[in-house]
Design an enzyme around this catalytic site. Structure first.
Site, PDB file in Angstrom:
ATOM      1  N   ALA A 117       0.791  -1.229   0.000  1.00 25.01           N
ATOM      2  CA  ALA A 117       0.000   0.000   0.000  1.00 25.01           C
ATOM      3  C   ALA A 117       0.823   1.278   0.000  1.00 25.01           C
ATOM      4  O   ALA A 117       0.272   2.362   0.075  1.00 25.01           O
ATOM      5  CB  ALA A 117      -0.921  -0.008   1.224  1.00 25.01           C
ATOM      6  N   ASN A 183       1.835  -4.330   7.508  1.00 24.11           N
ATOM      7  CA  ASN A 183       2.714  -4.732   6.414  1.00 24.11           C
ATOM      8  C   ASN A 183       3.417  -3.537   5.793  1.00 24.11           C
ATOM      9  O   ASN A 183       4.531  -3.658   5.280  1.00 24.11           O
ATOM     10  CB  ASN A 183       1.920  -5.485   5.345  1.00 24.11           C
ATOM     11  CG  ASN A 183       1.705  -6.947   5.705  1.00 24.11           C
ATOM     12  OD1 ASN A 183       2.576  -7.589   6.282  1.00 24.11           O
ATOM     13  ND2 ASN A 183       0.543  -7.461   5.375  1.00 24.11           N
ATOM     14  N   HIS A 213      -0.775   6.757   4.703  1.00 22.54           N
ATOM     15  CA  HIS A 213       0.568   6.284   5.029  1.00 22.54           C
ATOM     16  C   HIS A 213       1.566   7.400   4.745  1.00 22.54           C
ATOM     17  O   HIS A 213       1.516   8.029   3.681  1.00 22.54           O
ATOM     18  CB  HIS A 213       0.917   5.054   4.192  1.00 22.54           C
ATOM     19  CG  HIS A 213      -0.114   3.975   4.254  1.00 22.54           C
ATOM     20  ND1 HIS A 213      -0.256   3.141   5.344  1.00 22.54           N
ATOM     21  CD2 HIS A 213      -1.056   3.585   3.358  1.00 22.54           C
ATOM     22  CE1 HIS A 213      -1.252   2.286   5.110  1.00 22.54           C
ATOM     23  NE2 HIS A 213      -1.745   2.547   3.920  1.00 22.54           N
TER      24      HIS A 213
END
Length: 260
Positions: A117, A183, A213
């Site tokens: 991601a 992850n 993120h």
């Protein structure tokens, strides 16, 4: 290329669909033996053990999480079958990382970690060559994105009214304690200065609707800040759409004569 797939969750279904659209329909799906009967109506042939995989499989795709990489990864690599995995956080387990390294060498296969991601990892890897002094990853998700995780031990996710940090520590601890949510932290650690030196903050934020993120890095190259707001897959608020897309991108790069 004969492809096999592990996992039939949100990411596994997305990957299967996209591969079919590209005329690369998986040849086999590896499932837990107890689920073979439940999955008997699946159009893809099912097997319950790595030893039962057809001999002409050249690539396996792990979309099933940390436990699947732990259970099947070493055996797949030892058979000489290369593996693409989205379970980057599993490598926070030093023993598993060593087993995967040894079996890949024994089988002459390669474990490729899909970027998932997050972006900017190519920049981080390049900066590592000159030396990195600090890397910080901040993961921010809506409260429902943290349901079923350790965040529930400290936060009332159903009634959260303002952003709240529920984890602050190393990428190794984040990956070990949030196997379904961290992850990305693991990807940043692997690309940069490692699991123990990468600082991580995880935040539940009721004011956001996307999974956000951020990477902050400082080193000999200078400094950079990267931010991405990613959508989750419709089937699972914990699964990033971009993570599923990165699997397809990894396969396409393996088939390309010119790649970036």
């Amino acid at each position: 290329m004969k492809i096999g797939i592990i996992g039939d969750g949100a990411i596994g279904r997305y990957v299967s669909q996209k591969l079919t659209e590209k005329a690369l329909t998986p040849s086999v799906r590896l499932v837990r033996p107890a689920r073979l009967k439940a999955a008997k109506d699946c159009k893809i042939p099912q097997v319950g053990h790595v030893g039962d995989l057809p001999g002409d499989i050249s690539l396996m795709i792990d979309c099933a999480g940390h436990s699947a990489l732990l259970e099947h990864g070493p055996s797949i690599l030892k058979r000489g079958i290369s593996l693409i995995s989205v379970s980057l956080g599993a490598l926070a387990d030093k023993e598993l990382e060593q087993r995967l390294t040894v079996t890949a060498k024994e089988g002459g296969a390669q474990l490729h970690l899909a970027t998932g991601a997050i972006g900017a990892l190519d920049c981080l890897q390049a900066a590592r060559v000159g030396g990195l002094s600090s890397v910080t990853y901040v993961g921010r998700k809506p409260p429902k994105g943290w349901q079923g995780s350790k965040a529930e031990e400290t936060l009332d996710l159903s009634n959260l009214e303002e952003p709240a940090v529920h984890f602050h520590g190393s990428a190794r601890d984040a990956a070990m304690n949030y196997p379904k949510n961290a992850n990305v932290a693991a990807a940043v650690a692997i690309a940069g200065i490692g699991f123990d030196e990468t600082a991580v903050q995880l935040i539940a934020d009721p004011s956001v609707t996307a999974n956000i993120h951020e990477i902050n890095a400082v080193g000999e190259f200078g400094q950079f800040h990267f931010r991405i707001e990613g959508k989750a897959l419709p089937d699972n608020p914990k699964s990033s759409a971009l993570a599923a897309m990165s699997v397809i991108s990894s396969i396409e790069r393996r088939n390309s004569l010119i790649t970036i």
